[in-house]
Design an enzyme around this catalytic site. Structure first.
Site, PDB file in Angstrom:
ATOM      1  N   ASP A  25       0.848  -1.197   0.000  1.00  0.00           N
ATOM      2  CA  ASP A  25       0.000   0.000   0.000  1.00  0.00           C
ATOM      3  C   ASP A  25       0.882   1.246   0.000  1.00  0.00           C
ATOM      4  O   ASP A  25       0.563   2.262  -0.642  1.00  0.00           O
ATOM      5  CB  ASP A  25      -0.907  -0.009   1.241  1.00  0.00           C
ATOM      6  CG  ASP A  25      -2.220   0.718   1.029  1.00  0.00           C
ATOM      7  OD1 ASP A  25      -2.297   1.526   0.095  1.00  0.00           O
ATOM      8  OD2 ASP A  25      -3.170   0.480   1.795  1.00  0.00           O
ATOM      9  N   CYS A 250      -3.772   5.380  -2.166  1.00  0.00           N
ATOM     10  CA  CYS A 250      -4.258   4.605  -3.307  1.00  0.00           C
ATOM     11  C   CYS A 250      -4.239   5.509  -4.519  1.00  0.00           C
ATOM     12  O   CYS A 250      -4.854   6.578  -4.507  1.00  0.00           O
ATOM     13  CB  CYS A 250      -5.666   4.076  -3.055  1.00  0.00           C
ATOM     14  SG  CYS A 250      -6.280   3.165  -4.482  1.00  0.00           S
ATOM     15  N   ASN A 259      -1.370   5.176   5.375  1.00  0.00           N
ATOM     16  CA  ASN A 259      -2.029   4.294   6.346  1.00  0.00           C
ATOM     17  C   ASN A 259      -1.643   4.694   7.767  1.00  0.00           C
ATOM     18  O   ASN A 259      -0.662   5.400   7.979  1.00  0.00           O
ATOM     19  CB  ASN A 259      -1.549   2.850   6.156  1.00  0.00           C
ATOM     20  CG  ASN A 259      -2.034   2.229   4.872  1.00  0.00           C
ATOM     21  OD1 ASN A 259      -1.487   2.493   3.821  1.00  0.00           O
ATOM     22  ND2 ASN A 259      -3.061   1.426   4.965  1.00  0.00           N
TER      23      ASN A 259
HETATM   24  P1  HMG Z   1      -8.673  -4.136 -17.350  1.00  0.00           P
HETATM   25  O1  HMG Z   1      -7.976  -3.158 -18.221  1.00  0.00           O
HETATM   26  O2  HMG Z   1     -10.168  -4.075 -17.263  1.00  0.00           O
HETATM   27  O3  HMG Z   1      -8.181  -5.612 -17.670  1.00  0.00           O
HETATM   28  O4  HMG Z   1      -8.083  -3.939 -15.875  1.00  0.00           O
HETATM   29  P2  HMG Z   1      -8.790  -6.698 -18.626  1.00  0.00           P
HETATM   30  O5  HMG Z   1      -9.312  -7.818 -17.782  1.00  0.00           O
HETATM   31  O6  HMG Z   1      -9.724  -6.066 -19.626  1.00  0.00           O
HETATM   32  O7  HMG Z   1      -7.481  -7.194 -19.404  1.00  0.00           O
HETATM   33  C1  HMG Z   1      -6.783  -6.301 -20.271  1.00  0.00           C
HETATM   34  C2  HMG Z   1      -5.362  -6.795 -20.460  1.00  0.00           C
HETATM   35  O8  HMG Z   1      -4.673  -6.737 -19.215  1.00  0.00           O
HETATM   36  C3  HMG Z   1      -5.255  -8.241 -20.939  1.00  0.00           C
HETATM   37  O9  HMG Z   1      -4.106  -8.314 -21.788  1.00  0.00           O
HETATM   38  C4  HMG Z   1      -4.970  -9.006 -19.667  1.00  0.00           C
HETATM   39  O10 HMG Z   1      -4.243 -10.215 -19.876  1.00  0.00           O
HETATM   40  C5  HMG Z   1      -4.106  -8.012 -18.913  1.00  0.00           C
HETATM   41  P3  HMG Z   1      -4.264  -8.455 -23.377  1.00  0.00           P
HETATM   42  O11 HMG Z   1      -5.045  -9.731 -23.556  1.00  0.00           O
HETATM   43  O12 HMG Z   1      -5.041  -7.224 -23.796  1.00  0.00           O
HETATM   44  O13 HMG Z   1      -2.842  -8.495 -23.825  1.00  0.00           O
HETATM   45  N1  HMG Z   1      -4.228  -8.239 -17.483  1.00  0.00           N
HETATM   46  C6  HMG Z   1      -3.190  -8.452 -16.647  1.00  0.00           C
HETATM   47  N2  HMG Z   1      -1.857  -8.468 -16.830  1.00  0.00           N
HETATM   48  C7  HMG Z   1      -1.094  -8.739 -15.740  1.00  0.00           C
HETATM   49  N3  HMG Z   1      -1.601  -8.979 -14.524  1.00  0.00           N
HETATM   50  C8  HMG Z   1      -2.913  -8.944 -14.295  1.00  0.00           C
HETATM   51  C9  HMG Z   1      -3.762  -8.663 -15.385  1.00  0.00           C
HETATM   52  N4  HMG Z   1      -5.102  -8.568 -15.499  1.00  0.00           N
HETATM   53  C10 HMG Z   1      -5.367  -8.313 -16.764  1.00  0.00           C
HETATM   54  N5  HMG Z   1      -3.384  -9.188 -13.073  1.00  0.00           N
HETATM   55  C11 HMG Z   1      -7.514  -4.827 -13.701  1.00  0.00           C
HETATM   56  C12 HMG Z   1      -8.586  -4.683 -14.780  1.00  0.00           C
HETATM   57  C13 HMG Z   1      -8.186  -5.390 -12.475  1.00  0.00           C
HETATM   58  C14 HMG Z   1      -6.453  -5.766 -14.209  1.00  0.00           C
HETATM   59  C15 HMG Z   1      -6.901  -3.430 -13.433  1.00  0.00           C
HETATM   60  O14 HMG Z   1      -7.947  -2.572 -13.150  1.00  0.00           O
HETATM   61  C16 HMG Z   1      -5.930  -3.444 -12.292  1.00  0.00           C
HETATM   62  O15 HMG Z   1      -4.830  -4.010 -12.384  1.00  0.00           O
HETATM   63  N6  HMG Z   1      -6.287  -2.779 -11.199  1.00  0.00           N
HETATM   64  C17 HMG Z   1      -5.415  -2.752  -9.993  1.00  0.00           C
HETATM   65  C18 HMG Z   1      -5.696  -1.548  -9.188  1.00  0.00           C
HETATM   66  C19 HMG Z   1      -4.856  -1.542  -7.941  1.00  0.00           C
HETATM   67  O16 HMG Z   1      -3.898  -2.279  -7.786  1.00  0.00           O
HETATM   68  N7  HMG Z   1      -5.237  -0.667  -6.976  1.00  0.00           N
HETATM   69  C20 HMG Z   1      -4.543  -0.540  -5.723  1.00  0.00           C
HETATM   70  C21 HMG Z   1      -4.781  -1.689  -4.792  1.00  0.00           C
HETATM   71  S1  HMG Z   1      -6.347  -1.586  -3.936  1.00  0.00           S
HETATM   72  C22 HMG Z   1      -6.024  -0.558  -2.563  1.00  0.00           C
HETATM   73  O17 HMG Z   1      -4.987   0.043  -2.488  1.00  0.00           O
HETATM   74  C23 HMG Z   1      -7.041  -0.491  -1.459  1.00  0.00           C
HETATM   75  C24 HMG Z   1      -6.622  -1.307  -0.218  1.00  0.00           C
HETATM   76  O18 HMG Z   1      -5.400  -0.842   0.308  1.00  0.00           O
HETATM   77  C25 HMG Z   1      -7.704  -1.220   0.858  1.00  0.00           C
HETATM   78  C26 HMG Z   1      -8.167   0.217   1.139  1.00  0.00           C
HETATM   79  O19 HMG Z   1      -7.344   1.055   1.542  1.00  0.00           O
HETATM   80  O20 HMG Z   1      -9.355   0.461   0.918  1.00  0.00           O
HETATM   81  C27 HMG Z   1      -6.446  -2.800  -0.568  1.00  0.00           C
HETATM   82 MG    MG Z   2      -5.185   0.894   1.628  1.00  0.00          MG
END
Ligand code: HMG
Ligand code: MG
Length: 315
Positions: A25, A250, A259
């Site tokens: 995070d 985030c 955090n």
């Molecule tokens: P998308 O663009 O909708 O992905 O993103 P998709 O499913 O349409 O796929 C598009 C392309 O991405 C495809 O490749 C997939 O293979 C590839 P192509 O076929 O076009 O060549 N792809 C990936 N490649 C590598 N690793 C993967 C992956 N998934 C798809 N895992 C997605 C959707 C969910 C992937 C994107 O939105 C994403 O990565 N989001 C992450 C956001 C994030 O990390 N946010 C921070 C963490 S959450 C947080 O901090 C909150 C928390 O701390 C709690 C709080 O505080 O509340 C936990």
């Molecule tokens: Mg968080």
């Protein structure tokens, strides 16, 4: 090393498990990308300071979170760390495949309880993202992995404002029904206050979600994270997320800041006589070391208080 006087308070758990999120995070939100070797050293130092759960990285799309695009290079560098859980975030099947291929034993899916943040963070509606997580959780469980289910925006959302408790309960129940082993209630933008925390925990219990499956994850935007943590401990929560030095945020929620700082948490728990297994001196040294690498001082009040001022060092 200065430590608080120990004066226990009634009705609190004897021991807390800290779920350290600084390397994930914290570093996901840094403008500069930290070199992989520095991240590996950070995680080794956190483990050496006595943290038993150190969230390591995320197997998310590298274009979405470039700061953690080195997950494949980083994770193998951590394999010599003994007896410490190293959970990783997985947003979908692709992320789970990548994590399992490297031998990850603990994974976390991350849901949003609001539509706006589900779209911003996962490019899906809440229902679509839960549909994505269902087979991910099932496959992770089949592979013998422990699964955490994060819930974001549990207390307020930058686009939607106040978040009704029933909205959180609904997503929490879905994640538990899928087979998550534990939940983490995220106050992503740090707007929660202690009464709200206790009301949400009571409602979750009422709806069948047991306190021993719930962790709390407070960001400290309004300085409420420690007060909210104490409210959760009074309710019986024993898993608390925190970030060394108070790193964090985030990239997909403008108002998210760092955090709860692990040092601030450990200071309070030490004073209450609650065991954490963490060596505050080693942890503070680690956060100071990381702050030097990031080129700015730690926002943690405890790290600052325990850091000798330049004029003191000169004497
Ligand atoms: P998308 O663009 O909708 O992905 O993103 P998709 O499913 O349409 O796929 C598009 C392309 O991405 C495809 O490749 C997939 O293979 C590839 P192509 O076929 O076009 O060549 N792809 C990936 N490649 C590598 N690793 C993967 C992956 N998934 C798809 N895992 C997605 C959707 C969910 C992937 C994107 O939105 C994403 O990565 N989001 C992450 C956001 C994030 O990390 N946010 C921070 C963490 S959450 C947080 O901090 C909150 C928390 O701390 C709690 C709080 O505080 O509340 C936990
Ligand atoms: Mg968080």
């Amino acid at each position: 090393m200065t430590l608080p006087m120990v004066v226990p308070a009634q009705g609190l758990p004897p021991r807390i498990r800290i779920h350290e999120v600084g390397a994930r995070d914290g570093l996901q939100n840094e403008k500069t990308t930290v070199p992989t070797e520095t991240k590996a050293e950070f995680i080794h130092r956190l483990a050496a300071a006595g943290l038993t759960t150190v969230e390591a990285t995320s197997f998310v799309h590298p274009k979405w979170v470039p700061q953690l695009a080195d997950a494949e290079a980083l994770f193998p560098l951590l394999q010599d760390i003994d007896g410490v859980h190293l959970p990783v975030l997985v947003p979908n099947d692709r992320g789970l495949d990548r994590a399992l291929a490297l031998g990850a034993r603990r994974v976390a899916v991350f849901a949003s309880v609001t539509e706006s943040f589900a779209k911003a963070n996962l490019n899906r509606t809440v229902a679509e993202s839960l549909a994505v997580f269902e087979p991910v959780v099932a496959r992770a469980k089949d592979a013998g992995a422990h699964v955490r289910g994060y819930l974001s925006m549990c207390f307020g959302d930058p686009w939607e404002g106040a978040v009704p408790v029933h909205q959180v309960v609904s997503v929490a129940k879905s994640l538990m029904d899928m087979g998550c082993d534990e939940l983490s209630l995220g106050d992503t933008i740090g707007v929660a206050t202690p009464g709200h925390v206790q009301a949400l925990l009571a409602e979750l219990n009422e709806e069948g979600v047991a306190t021993n499956t719930i962790g709390v994850h407070f960001h400290d935007t309004y300085g409420q994270a420690l007060a909210n943590t104490l409210a959760a401990l009074q309710h019986g929560v024993t898993t608390v997320d925190a970030s060394a030095g108070g790193l964090g945020g985030c990239p997909f929620a403008k108002s998210a800041t760092g955090n709860l700082a692990t040092e601030d948490l450990v200071w309070m728990l030490e004073g209450l006589g609650i065991e954490t297994g963490v060596d505050l001196g080693l942890l503070t040294d680690t956060s100071r070391w990381m702050a030097e690498r990031l080129g700015r001082p730690s926002p943690s009040r405890t790290v600052r208080a325990l850091t000798p001022q330049a004029e003191d060092q000169e004497q």
